[in-house]
Design a protein around this motif. Structure first.
Motif, PDB file in Angstrom:
ATOM      1  N   SER A 170       0.827  -1.205   0.000  1.00 43.62           N
ATOM      2  CA  SER A 170       0.000   0.000   0.000  1.00 43.62           C
ATOM      3  C   SER A 170       0.861   1.255   0.000  1.00 43.62           C
ATOM      4  CB  SER A 170      -0.920  -0.005   1.230  1.00 43.62           C
ATOM      5  OG  SER A 170      -1.757   1.132   1.230  1.00 43.62           O
ATOM      6  N   LEU A 171       1.929   1.258   0.811  1.00 45.17           N
ATOM      7  CA  LEU A 171       2.849   2.403   0.841  1.00 45.17           C
ATOM      8  C   LEU A 171       3.506   2.597  -0.512  1.00 45.17           C
ATOM      9  CD1 LEU A 171       4.366   4.603   2.412  1.00 45.17           C
ATOM     10  CD2 LEU A 171       6.051   2.863   3.066  1.00 45.17           C
ATOM     11  N   ASP A 172       3.892   1.505  -1.146  1.00 48.57           N
ATOM     12  CA  ASP A 172       4.518   1.593  -2.459  1.00 48.57           C
ATOM     13  C   ASP A 172       3.542   2.156  -3.499  1.00 48.57           C
ATOM     14  OD1 ASP A 172       6.794   0.471  -4.393  1.00 48.57           O
ATOM     15  OD2 ASP A 172       4.854  -0.029  -5.255  1.00 48.57           O
ATOM     16  N   ALA A 173       2.312   1.636  -3.487  1.00 46.29           N
ATOM     17  CA  ALA A 173       1.312   2.125  -4.445  1.00 46.29           C
ATOM     18  C   ALA A 173       1.014   3.601  -4.216  1.00 46.29           C
ATOM     19  CB  ALA A 173       0.034   1.301  -4.322  1.00 46.29           C
ATOM     20  N   SER A 174       1.045   4.037  -2.949  1.00 42.84           N
ATOM     21  CA  SER A 174       0.806   5.447  -2.642  1.00 42.84           C
ATOM     22  C   SER A 174       2.009   6.300  -3.019  1.00 42.84           C
ATOM     23  CB  SER A 174       0.513   5.617  -1.146  1.00 42.84           C
ATOM     24  OG  SER A 174      -0.614   4.866  -0.769  1.00 42.84           O
ATOM     25  N   ALA A 175       3.210   5.815  -2.658  1.00 48.74           N
ATOM     26  CA  ALA A 175       4.418   6.596  -2.928  1.00 48.74           C
ATOM     27  C   ALA A 175       4.655   6.779  -4.413  1.00 48.74           C
ATOM     28  CB  ALA A 175       5.631   5.923  -2.285  1.00 48.74           C
ATOM     29  N   VAL A 200      -3.549  10.094  -1.333  1.00 51.38           N
ATOM     30  CA  VAL A 200      -4.372  10.186  -0.122  1.00 51.38           C
ATOM     31  C   VAL A 200      -5.135   8.882   0.100  1.00 51.38           C
ATOM     32  CG1 VAL A 200      -6.365  11.348   0.918  1.00 51.38           C
ATOM     33  CG2 VAL A 200      -4.567  12.694  -0.198  1.00 51.38           C
ATOM     34  N   GLY A 201      -5.731   8.354  -0.978  1.00 51.59           N
ATOM     35  CA  GLY A 201      -6.492   7.121  -0.856  1.00 51.59           C
ATOM     36  C   GLY A 201      -5.632   5.951  -0.420  1.00 51.59           C
ATOM     37  N   GLY A 202      -4.426   5.852  -0.973  1.00 55.45           N
ATOM     38  CA  GLY A 202      -3.544   4.757  -0.610  1.00 55.45           C
ATOM     39  C   GLY A 202      -3.148   4.783   0.850  1.00 55.45           C
ATOM     40  N   LEU A 203      -2.828   5.968   1.356  1.00 56.69           N
ATOM     41  CA  LEU A 203      -2.440   6.084   2.769  1.00 56.69           C
ATOM     42  C   LEU A 203      -3.625   5.869   3.694  1.00 56.69           C
ATOM     43  CD1 LEU A 203      -0.001   9.138   2.551  1.00 56.69           C
ATOM     44  CD2 LEU A 203       0.592   6.713   2.754  1.00 56.69           C
ATOM     45  N   ALA A 204      -4.805   6.356   3.271  1.00 57.39           N
ATOM     46  CA  ALA A 204      -5.992   6.250   4.130  1.00 57.39           C
ATOM     47  C   ALA A 204      -6.545   4.828   4.181  1.00 57.39           C
ATOM     48  CB  ALA A 204      -7.071   7.207   3.636  1.00 57.39           C
ATOM     49  N   LEU A 205      -6.466   4.101   3.058  1.00 57.16           N
ATOM     50  CA  LEU A 205      -7.077   2.772   2.983  1.00 57.16           C
ATOM     51  C   LEU A 205      -6.059   1.640   3.072  1.00 57.16           C
ATOM     52  CD1 LEU A 205      -9.650   3.449   0.097  1.00 57.16           C
ATOM     53  CD2 LEU A 205     -10.046   3.528   2.557  1.00 57.16           C
ATOM     54  N   GLY A 206      -4.802   1.989   3.340  1.00 56.62           N
ATOM     55  CA  GLY A 206      -3.749   0.981   3.348  1.00 56.62           C
ATOM     56  C   GLY A 206      -3.940  -0.122   4.368  1.00 56.62           C
ATOM     57  N   HIS A 207      -4.652   0.169   5.467  1.00 59.88           N
ATOM     58  CA  HIS A 207      -4.825  -0.833   6.524  1.00 59.88           C
ATOM     59  C   HIS A 207      -6.170  -1.532   6.454  1.00 59.88           C
ATOM     60  CE1 HIS A 207      -1.102   0.226   8.509  1.00 59.88           C
ATOM     61  NE2 HIS A 207      -1.429   1.504   8.420  1.00 59.88           N
ATOM     62  N   VAL A 208      -7.005  -1.164   5.502  1.00 57.22           N
ATOM     63  CA  VAL A 208      -8.309  -1.827   5.379  1.00 57.22           C
ATOM     64  C   VAL A 208      -8.087  -3.264   4.927  1.00 57.22           C
ATOM     65  CG1 VAL A 208     -10.522  -1.826   4.169  1.00 57.22           C
ATOM     66  CG2 VAL A 208      -9.470   0.337   4.860  1.00 57.22           C
ATOM     67  N   PRO A 209      -8.634  -4.251   5.639  1.00 60.74           N
ATOM     68  CA  PRO A 209      -8.418  -5.651   5.260  1.00 60.74           C
ATOM     69  C   PRO A 209      -8.873  -5.924   3.826  1.00 60.74           C
ATOM     70  CG  PRO A 209      -9.426  -5.505   7.441  1.00 60.74           C
ATOM     71  CD  PRO A 209      -9.450  -4.123   6.868  1.00 60.74           C
ATOM     72  N   ALA A 231      -6.600   0.273  -5.165  1.00 57.93           N
ATOM     73  CA  ALA A 231      -6.860  -0.814  -6.113  1.00 57.93           C
ATOM     74  C   ALA A 231      -5.559  -1.496  -6.519  1.00 57.93           C
ATOM     75  CB  ALA A 231      -7.586  -0.280  -7.346  1.00 57.93           C
ATOM     76  N   LEU A 232      -4.518  -0.702  -6.779  1.00 57.34           N
ATOM     77  CA  LEU A 232      -3.217  -1.277  -7.139  1.00 57.34           C
ATOM     78  C   LEU A 232      -2.647  -2.110  -6.000  1.00 57.34           C
ATOM     79  CD1 LEU A 232      -1.612   1.777  -8.987  1.00 57.34           C
ATOM     80  CD2 LEU A 232      -2.364  -0.368 -10.024  1.00 57.34           C
ATOM     81  N   ALA A 233      -2.805  -1.632  -4.755  1.00 51.99           N
ATOM     82  CA  ALA A 233      -2.303  -2.383  -3.606  1.00 51.99           C
ATOM     83  C   ALA A 233      -3.000  -3.743  -3.508  1.00 51.99           C
ATOM     84  CB  ALA A 233      -2.521  -1.578  -2.321  1.00 51.99           C
ATOM     85  N   VAL A 234      -4.295  -3.784  -3.803  1.00 48.87           N
ATOM     86  CA  VAL A 234      -5.023  -5.050  -3.800  1.00 48.87           C
ATOM     87  C   VAL A 234      -4.481  -5.975  -4.891  1.00 48.87           C
ATOM     88  CG1 VAL A 234      -7.267  -6.163  -4.147  1.00 48.87           C
ATOM     89  CG2 VAL A 234      -7.118  -4.069  -2.799  1.00 48.87           C
ATOM     90  N   LEU A 235      -4.252  -5.424  -6.093  1.00 47.31           N
ATOM     91  CA  LEU A 235      -3.697  -6.230  -7.187  1.00 47.31           C
ATOM     92  C   LEU A 235      -2.372  -6.866  -6.777  1.00 47.31           C
ATOM     93  CD1 LEU A 235      -4.283  -3.932 -10.315  1.00 47.31           C
ATOM     94  CD2 LEU A 235      -5.680  -5.836  -9.553  1.00 47.31           C
ATOM     95  N   PHE A 236      -1.472  -6.061  -6.196  1.00 49.93           N
ATOM     96  CA  PHE A 236      -0.163  -6.578  -5.794  1.00 49.93           C
ATOM     97  C   PHE A 236      -0.308  -7.639  -4.704  1.00 49.93           C
ATOM     98  CE2 PHE A 236       1.338  -1.984  -6.695  1.00 49.93           C
ATOM     99  CZ  PHE A 236       1.319  -2.228  -8.063  1.00 49.93           C
TER     100      PHE A 236
END
Length: 401
Positions: A139-144, A255-264, A307-312
């Protein structure tokens, strides 16, 4: 935020994030720089869309091939060779006046030789952190990486308008070479050895999660490419407003990546995040006003990095370690074919129906990207409470009886 700070304190994580972002920074510049350069030189957004499409198709073909080669030749050698060829092709496109057909060929070569930084770094991550930290790291990577899309379009537009489009392209080449050298010299890159895959190329696509991620990634990036072309056409190549709107679009993703990064990550995670993208892009098509586009595309962006974090994450949890690089190569191929199709569709739509048609096309791609994981949710791994690390490679062990 504390978990992200803890991640950055993990040895190697901060520097590998920074190096790969620098090496991939040209991706945020080249589309706009070439769009402005080719439209100015040839007077056609359709021609620009075709060249960008040729680059994306070349990179799409190379994705699984160069990723798989890293298991044979090593990351450093593959990235060094492809980086050198790609930089040379980009410089030729910027400095040499070529007919469209020749430009398409050189653009294809540039895409074909794009260094496989993204599959490499996705393969390294599970070796840097423990299983509990892996999903937040994705998630951090997708956001960064949205820094690429926040700063990149602004830099490309500013340099192209204030100096020249050639200067913008050459600056992207400098980032490509400088960041690539930094990345290959990192000790983490030298320490991680990808085992040779024993399966035929493409066999990893038989894993449902990989195929789902490839298809949805295709739709997501096609939508983004269409929006990018539509926004540039809406404001014209003589205005910096397009760069600012696209930067705001990327800030929404950050913003979305950092905010939703911990959502299961449950079976509805991908469809839910793509729904946010669809709604935002649909609203954006209602007006080409600067502030309206900024607000609605910010909303659309909120769903992109999650969405990208979920894909990874679902790919990592579904394949063996020896297959990870190739799997991410195929996911990248899906995204790049999406970029090619999105750019081409948007270019021709703009030429015939105007900028709004490109944003409507983007909405259609995003909607398909929402429907597909909804229908295929049984293929979507449920990672709530599960380890997202790749499946270990195992071999028979000889025992003495």
């Amino acid at each position: 935020m504390r978990s992200y700070l803890d991640l950055l304190k993990t040895p190697g994580v901060g520097r590998i994030l920074a190096a790969q972002l620098t090496a991939r920074f040209p991706f945020g510049m080249l589309s706009l720089a070439f769009l402005i350069h080719i439209e100015h030189a040839y007077g056609s957004y359709g021609a620009a869309g075709l060249v960008l499409g040729a680059m994306s198709i070349g990179q799409a073909i190379a994705g699984p091939l160069t990723s798989r080669l890293m298991g044979r030749w090593g990351m450093r050698l593959v990235i060094s060779i492809t980086m050198s060829i790609c930089a040379l092709a980009i410089v030729v496109m910027a400095l040499v006046s070529l007919p469209i057909v020749a430009l398409l060929i050189v653009g294809f070569i540039a895409g074909l030789s794009m260094p496989p930084i993204q599959p490499a770094v996705r393969t390294i991550y599970p070796k840097l952190v423990n299983s509990r930290q892996l999903t937040p790291l994705f998630s951090l990577d997708a956001s960064a990486q949205e820094i690429i899309w926040v700063v990149g379009p602004v830099v490309a537009t500013f340099v192209a308008i204030q100096v020249s489009s050639v200067a913008g392209i050459l600056l992207a080449a400098v980032f490509l070479v400088g960041g690539g050298i930094w990345f290959v010299l990192l000790p983490e890159v030298g320490r991680v050895r990808i085992p040779r895959s024993k399966r035929k190329i493409g066999a990893v696509l038989k894993r449902p999660a990989v195929l789902l991620s490839t298809i949805v990634g295709f739709m997501l990036v096609a939508a983004c490419a269409s929006v990018e072309a539509g926004v540039v056409a809406a404001f014209g190549h003589g205005s910096s407003d397009s760069g600012w709107v696209l930067a705001i679009f990327a800030v929404g993703s950050l913003v979305g990546g950092l905010a939703l990064g911990h959502v299961p990550i449950g079976p509805w995670a991908l469809a839910g995040r793509m729904l946010i993208v669809t709604i935002g892009m649909g609203l954006a098509s209602l007006s080409l006003n600067f502030w309206w586009l900024s607000a609605t595309l910010f909303l659309a962006g909120v769903g992109i990095a999650p969405a990208l974090a979920v894909l990874f994450g679902i790919v990592s949890a579904s394949v063996r370690f020896s297959e990870t690089a190739e799997a991410y190569g195929w996911v990248g191929t899906g995204q790049l074919i999406g970029a090619a199709l999105g750019s081409a569709v948007a270019g021709f739509s703009i030429d015939h129906y105007g900028p709004t048609s490109a944003i409507l096309a983007a909405t259609g791609f995003a909607l398909l990207g929402c429907i597909i994981p909804t229908l295929g949710r049984r293929w979507h791994p449920d990672l709530r409470g599960r380890d997202a690390s790749p499946i270990p490679d195992t071999e028979p062990v000889m025992v003495v009886s």
